[in-house]
Design a protein around this motif. Structure first.
Motif, mmCIF file in Angstrom:
data_model
loop_
_atom_site.group_PDB
_atom_site.id
_atom_site.type_symbol
_atom_site.label_atom_id
_atom_site.label_comp_id
_atom_site.label_asym_id
_atom_site.label_seq_id
_atom_site.Cartn_x
_atom_site.Cartn_y
_atom_site.Cartn_z
ATOM 1 N N ALA A 1 0.844 -1.202 0.000
ATOM 2 C CA ALA A 1 0.000 0.000 0.000
ATOM 3 C C ALA A 1 0.874 1.245 0.000
ATOM 4 C CB ALA A 1 -0.928 0.000 1.215
ATOM 5 N N ILE A 2 1.866 1.224 0.864
ATOM 6 C CA ILE A 2 2.744 2.394 0.978
ATOM 7 C C ILE A 2 3.486 2.650 -0.330
ATOM 8 C CG2 ILE A 2 4.769 3.302 2.188
ATOM 9 C CD1 ILE A 2 3.742 1.767 4.700
ATOM 10 N N GLU A 3 3.841 1.561 -1.009
ATOM 11 C CA GLU A 3 4.548 1.692 -2.276
ATOM 12 C C GLU A 3 3.729 2.520 -3.276
ATOM 13 O OE1 GLU A 3 6.157 -1.898 -4.650
ATOM 14 O OE2 GLU A 3 7.066 -1.838 -2.639
ATOM 15 N N LYS A 4 2.426 2.277 -3.253
ATOM 16 C CA LYS A 4 1.555 2.994 -4.192
ATOM 17 C C LYS A 4 1.558 4.498 -3.942
ATOM 18 C CE LYS A 4 -1.688 -0.815 -4.921
ATOM 19 N NZ LYS A 4 -2.833 -1.409 -4.228
ATOM 20 N N LEU A 5 2.008 4.860 -2.745
ATOM 21 C CA LEU A 5 1.968 6.276 -2.376
ATOM 22 C C LEU A 5 3.154 7.064 -2.897
ATOM 23 C CD1 LEU A 5 0.776 6.035 1.316
ATOM 24 C CD2 LEU A 5 -0.512 6.820 -0.663
ATOM 25 N N GLN A 6 4.078 6.364 -3.588
ATOM 26 C CA GLN A 6 5.308 7.015 -4.009
ATOM 27 C C GLN A 6 5.024 8.336 -4.742
ATOM 28 O OE1 GLN A 6 8.008 5.727 -2.619
ATOM 29 N NE2 GLN A 6 8.934 7.676 -3.258
ATOM 30 N N THR A 7 3.939 8.341 -5.522
ATOM 31 C CA THR A 7 3.552 9.574 -6.225
ATOM 32 C C THR A 7 3.513 10.758 -5.263
ATOM 33 O OG1 THR A 7 1.941 8.124 -7.293
ATOM 34 C CG2 THR A 7 1.865 10.477 -7.884
ATOM 35 N N LEU B 1 -2.240 12.955 -9.597
ATOM 36 C CA LEU B 1 -3.240 12.485 -8.621
ATOM 37 C C LEU B 1 -4.368 11.751 -9.343
ATOM 38 C CD1 LEU B 1 -4.271 14.992 -5.820
ATOM 39 C CD2 LEU B 1 -3.350 12.681 -5.573
ATOM 40 N N SER B 2 -4.820 12.303 -10.457
ATOM 41 C CA SER B 2 -5.906 11.680 -11.218
ATOM 42 C C SER B 2 -5.528 10.265 -11.622
ATOM 43 C CB SER B 2 -6.221 12.483 -12.484
ATOM 44 O OG SER B 2 -6.757 13.717 -12.133
ATOM 45 N N GLU B 3 -4.274 10.109 -12.034
ATOM 46 C CA GLU B 3 -3.820 8.761 -12.401
ATOM 47 C C GLU B 3 -3.901 7.822 -11.211
ATOM 48 O OE1 GLU B 3 0.042 8.797 -14.305
ATOM 49 O OE2 GLU B 3 -0.650 10.496 -15.554
ATOM 50 N N LEU B 4 -3.378 8.290 -10.076
ATOM 51 C CA LEU B 4 -3.388 7.463 -8.859
ATOM 52 C C LEU B 4 -4.824 7.092 -8.474
ATOM 53 C CD1 LEU B 4 -1.852 6.316 -6.324
ATOM 54 C CD2 LEU B 4 -2.202 8.553 -5.265
ATOM 55 N N LEU B 5 -5.733 8.052 -8.639
ATOM 56 C CA LEU B 5 -7.100 7.866 -8.140
ATOM 57 C C LEU B 5 -8.076 7.409 -9.224
ATOM 58 C CD1 LEU B 5 -7.409 10.938 -5.747
ATOM 59 C CD2 LEU B 5 -6.809 8.571 -5.196
ATOM 60 N N THR B 6 -7.551 6.968 -10.307
ATOM 61 C CA THR B 6 -8.411 6.649 -11.457
ATOM 62 C C THR B 6 -9.533 5.657 -11.112
ATOM 63 O OG1 THR B 6 -8.383 6.118 -13.789
ATOM 64 C CG2 THR B 6 -6.941 4.811 -12.371
ATOM 65 N N ASP C 1 -2.019 20.987 -1.383
ATOM 66 C CA ASP C 1 -1.153 20.235 -0.469
ATOM 67 C C ASP C 1 -1.897 18.981 -0.019
ATOM 68 O OD1 ASP C 1 0.390 19.147 1.506
ATOM 69 O OD2 ASP C 1 0.602 20.981 2.692
ATOM 70 N N VAL C 2 -1.586 17.856 -0.686
ATOM 71 C CA VAL C 2 -2.327 16.632 -0.372
ATOM 72 C C VAL C 2 -1.959 16.032 0.987
ATOM 73 C CG1 VAL C 2 -2.956 15.867 -2.678
ATOM 74 C CG2 VAL C 2 -0.700 15.310 -1.760
#
Lengths: 457, 457
Positions: free
Chosen positions: A233-239, A254-259, A291-292
């Motif tokens: 899960a943490i790996e996915k947060l690299q963005t 962000l859009s890509e991550l949250l697609t 600021d996410v």
């Protein structure tokens, strides 16, 4: 009682200089609130305990100041309850009222209680002290002032746009240029938690993410692991950790991550609308930034989240914050009332203005003319002029006692009164006033009209 | 929580209209205080209990709101104390702080604590809420505002003169004409008690005398007898019961009565100086009157005593009061500091202005222009104009939602917003704004500059 008196820790006395400077800030905020259509309300300093308790979490409950019931408060209390010495249990029996902890819960209570008198959307501002039994430290007090503007009864994103403009307006008027207004959206955070499969750990996840500035990427990752968020899960947060580019580029990554998260994409849409619109309308001096990692008030915010940082050259935490809560009044039984608001941290803004020497020199409204007291006859002559000056809106005073000249001049000097009038027998005879300009030491004789003209400027 | 929320008894919510009216009064008082050379201070809402307790008599102690210690407040309490259920005894062990009861004791504490930073005579004003666990009734609240101006560090009678003028100034500015400012002097009361041989019964004697208006001559005499004041003593008071003539005649009969009391004669001298000087300087609209039955605050006043009555056509108790206390700061160990001050009763003044319809129509600062929301494109066009209006200090707002026209107009109507702007596709194309004047219903098309000129007035 020879002991020098003191005040409770975490509270403050405000000197005339302090009050003047604080009023300068509050008046600036207030006039901007009004320009934006907000109307003032005030609520009582203490509320019924049931109004406040349970609204701020367990920690909040502890920090609420409780007021002891009046009279024989122990009378009705059963003896066994007392003998157990269970402070928490006994509190509810000997205290029915508590000092307000913030302005938001009293506002929600106000809206529900007065719903039939109000016109919605209701735009209110409120500037009053709040109290918290927190450990006092620099910039944190047990009695402090909140300056809040909220709209309730509309979920329009135009409110978010206006609130960003309002921050910019106030900060610019205070000459506090180059502040950063950070924006985030709860839906983006929820979306991230969703796509990394940590929905049940949203709070843990965001609390950790919020610390990115302080403890860095490794620290955040470590804390997430400890909270049971998986490595994958943490790996996915690299963005997020290597978030780069301008706002539009960031929103794209962000859009890509949250697609795959509908909620997350909605959050992006909302933020995009606010940022784009604000940029097209233009800000005076502040900078709006996505600021996410911004996760304040996650217990209640459901949409936009705001936080304002002082200019970079000052070391200071946030000087304001706010956000949208979809169900502000639900806690008091009125459903489906969306609210959005912002708050200004008066005490911190004060410290920043002080550090940057941004308080205008004219902020202290002081007496302009002191009349020396030579005796009752002269004092009477002086008082006639003083009344006249006051009618012309010039602050003037008579030194009350027939003290030595030096003492009276020292008073004028220490009080920083710019003009001193000396009027004795000669002046009375010639119907004149001798004016001494304290800065230069020069003296000149004037008629009453001449005196007014001279001290006016 | 379906129950409709409420607030503690004796407290109030203030609506935007209330706040505007209250601020009108407070701003008027504040600006006059400043003209007279008073400077603002503020003190914490709660003080250490030892600062407040014992300063207001036994009754006062009971009415002080105590704050429960934070955390496990029962921990250190000895079990036997608890089992006795002695509320009064236990209070001091579980509560160290209390809400301020008035502004005078905190002011005395402030002066002593900050004596080395202050310039004396120190003229301060203070306008803050105070709290009393009193039985609420019309015009009496558990949270209410005091507006005080005091001078400490001078025993000059010029202060008394100025304080009378200050009352007159504020009341006149509020259009509250024909108020009566009553003056008395503690030394006169002491003198009377002395010459009738009831020195040990000064308080009983004055408390009874104070009721002359309410219970009449016979009632007062009866009460005095009950308190152990002799018939022969009461007989000597006949002058007071049948007090006639103008101020100067009254002072003369008083002088005769007090001819054997040095203190009493001094009191007469003081009152005479204040009345004569004020009359020679002139008052704007109030009337200064000697009232030897005036005995408020006898626990602490040592010289002048003031009380202000509303104009006769209004049924209302006093709307202000004050006096001189020779040893204001003695309770905190700083001796020989004479103080004199006055207080304005905000809540009662409010009720009087309301009853006499004396609030100016312009007191509520409201939004001047509402822009109808027809959709995002139109809203953006509107927001450009709104920003421009605000820059010109005109309060404007956008209706946040794309709601039906009728709903948006109703909002403008209920909020009493005088101008509504309608800007749709046509207006955007022609760079104009259609302005509707709510009062007349007329509509006209304007450029942005024309719009500003029109709504300004």
């Amino acid at each position: 009682m020879a002991k020098k008196p003191s005040i409770p820790k975490g509270t403050r006395d405000f000197s005339p200089q302090d009050v003047a400077k604080r009023n300068y800030i509050m008046d600036t905020i207030k006039s901007s609130f009004k320009l934006y259509g907000f109307q003032p309300i005030e609520t009582p300093s203490f509320e019924n305990s049931e109004t406040l308790m349970g609204k701020y979490g367990e920690e909040g409950d502890r920090l609420i100041f409780k007021i002891l019931n009046s009279g024989d408060f122990l009378k009705k209390l059963d003896a066994s309850a007392l003998s157990e010495k269970d402070s928490q249990h006994i509190t509810s029996h000997i205290s029915e009222k508590a000092l307000r902890y913030d302005l938001t819960v009293p506002f929600a209570r106000y809206v529900v209680q007065h719903q039939n008198e109000l016109v919605f959307p209701f735009k209110r501002y409120q500037m009053q002290p709040v109290w918290r039994a927190d450990r006092p430290q620099k910039g944190r007090f047990r009695e402090f002032w909140q300056c809040d503007a909220d709209v309730v009864g509309s979920d329009s994103l135009w409110q978010e746009v206006e609130l960003v403009q309002l921050y910019d307006e106030v900060l610019s008027k205070l000459q506090l240029h180059r502040c950063t207004i950070k924006i985030n959206n709860r839906k983006i955070l929820s979306g991230i938690a969703e796509v990394i499969g940590a929905e049940d750990k949203l709070i843990d996840f965001t609390v950790a993410l919020d610390k990115l500035d302080k403890i860095g990427e490794e620290g955040v990752k470590k804390e997430m692991l400890e909270k049971g968020i998986s490595e994958s899960a943490i790996e996915k947060l690299q963005t997020l950790f290597s978030f780069k580019g301008n706002t539009s580029e960031r929103l794209n990554s962000l859009s890509e991550l949250l697609t795959n998260s509908q909620l997350g994409l909605q959050g992006i849409e909302e933020v995009k609308f606010v940022i784009d619109t604000v940029q097209n309308l233009g800000l005076i001096s502040s900078h709006l930034e996505l600021d996410v990692t911004l996760a304040r008030g996650l217990d209640y915010y459901t949409g936009a989240i705001f936080e304002v940082s002082a200019p970079e050259r000052v070391q200071m935490g946030s000087i304001g914050g706010g956000g949208r809560y979809d169900d502000l009044t639900g806690i008091f039984g009125l459903k489906n009332m969306s609210g959005v608001g912002i708050s200004f941290g008066l005490d911190r803004i004060y410290l920043v203005l002080e550090e940057l020497q941004l308080f205008p020199k004219t902020v202290e409204q002081n007496t302009r003319v002191l009349f020396i007291n030579f005796g009752n006859e002269e004092a009477f002559y002086a008082m006639q002029a003083i009344s006249f000056l006051r009618k012309h809106n010039i602050a003037a005073e008579l030194y009350p006692d027939v003290a030595k000249m030096g003492k009276q001049m020292t008073y004028a000097d220490k009080r920083e009164i710019p003009f001193v009038v000396l009027a004795g027998g000669n002046e009375i005879a010639s119907k004149t006033y001798t004016l001494k300009i304290m800065q230069t030491g020069s003296q000149e004789s004037f008629s009453l009209d001449g005196l007014i003209e001279t001290v006016k400027h």
